[in-house]
Scaffold this motif. Structure first.
Motif, short mmCIF file in Angstrom:
data_model
loop_
_atom_site.label_atom_id
_atom_site.label_comp_id
_atom_site.label_asym_id
_atom_site.label_seq_id
_atom_site.Cartn_x
_atom_site.Cartn_y
_atom_site.Cartn_z
N LEU A 245 0.83 -1.19 0.00
CA LEU A 245 0.00 0.00 0.00
C LEU A 245 0.87 1.24 0.00
CD1 LEU A 245 -2.61 -0.98 2.75
CD2 LEU A 245 -2.86 -1.19 0.27
N PHE A 246 0.40 2.27 -0.68
CA PHE A 246 1.00 3.60 -0.64
C PHE A 246 0.28 4.39 0.44
CE2 PHE A 246 0.38 8.05 -1.70
CZ PHE A 246 1.69 8.49 -1.84
N VAL A 247 1.03 5.09 1.27
CA VAL A 247 0.45 5.91 2.34
C VAL A 247 0.96 7.34 2.16
CG1 VAL A 247 0.12 6.19 4.81
CG2 VAL A 247 0.49 3.90 3.87
N GLY A 248 0.08 8.27 1.85
CA GLY A 248 0.46 9.66 1.66
C GLY A 248 -0.11 10.56 2.75
N GLY A 249 0.45 11.76 2.86
CA GLY A 249 -0.01 12.73 3.84
C GLY A 249 0.53 12.51 5.23
N LEU A 250 1.64 11.78 5.34
CA LEU A 250 2.21 11.50 6.66
C LEU A 250 2.82 12.76 7.29
CD1 LEU A 250 4.06 8.14 5.90
CD2 LEU A 250 1.92 8.44 7.17
N ALA A 251 2.70 12.85 8.60
CA ALA A 251 3.35 13.94 9.34
C ALA A 251 4.87 13.73 9.24
CB ALA A 251 2.91 13.91 10.81
N TRP A 252 5.62 14.82 9.29
CA TRP A 252 7.09 14.76 9.15
C TRP A 252 7.73 13.88 10.22
CZ3 TRP A 252 7.36 16.13 4.53
CH2 TRP A 252 6.76 17.26 4.02
N ARG A 253 7.14 13.82 11.40
CA ARG A 253 7.76 13.08 12.51
C ARG A 253 7.53 11.57 12.45
NH1 ARG A 253 3.62 16.04 14.50
NH2 ARG A 253 1.80 14.90 15.27
N VAL A 254 6.67 11.09 11.55
CA VAL A 254 6.38 9.66 11.46
C VAL A 254 7.60 8.92 10.92
CG1 VAL A 254 4.94 7.91 10.33
CG2 VAL A 254 3.91 10.03 11.17
N ASP A 255 8.00 7.85 11.64
CA ASP A 255 9.11 7.03 11.19
C ASP A 255 8.59 5.64 10.83
OD1 ASP A 255 8.75 5.66 13.61
OD2 ASP A 255 10.52 6.53 14.55
N ASP A 256 9.49 4.76 10.41
CA ASP A 256 9.10 3.42 9.96
C ASP A 256 8.32 2.67 11.05
OD1 ASP A 256 10.55 4.07 7.70
OD2 ASP A 256 12.18 2.67 8.09
#
Length: 104
Positions: free
Chosen positions: A4-15
């Protein structure tokens, strides 16, 4: 397996944050936030791979348009590189892959 592609993530989100958020729908075999090569900063999107297609489908349906870390995320089935528009990419050369661009 299904990615899945996930867009719109907050900058602080890591793996790991991405993995934890999606694991509630099934076994996640890979979760990767994409970073800019030069700055190392998140580009605001990533990919999540599920072991089972049904789990990926359910996650896509449940999480698309949902809030994560204060942002509305988009979740779609990932497309193979170069196939997103249904034709071979021109690679920015103004021609097709069969006819490479030449300057005369």
């Amino acid at each position: 397996m299904k990615k899945l592609f996930v867009g719109g993530l907050a900058w602080r989100v890591d793996d790991e944050m991405l993995r934890r958020h999606f694991e509630q729908y099934g076994v996640v075999t890979d979760a990767k936030v994409i970073h800019d090569r030069d700055t190392g900063r998140s580009r605001g999107f990533g990919f999540v791979t599920y072991q089972e297609e049904a789990d990926a489908d359910r996650a896509k349906e449940e999480l698309n348009g949902s809030m994560h870390e204060g942002r509305t995320i988009r979740v779609n089935e990932a497309e193979e590189r170069g196939r997103s528009r249904g034709y071979p990419p021109s690679h920015g050369r103004g021609g097709s892959r069969d006819r490479p661009y030449r300057r005369w």
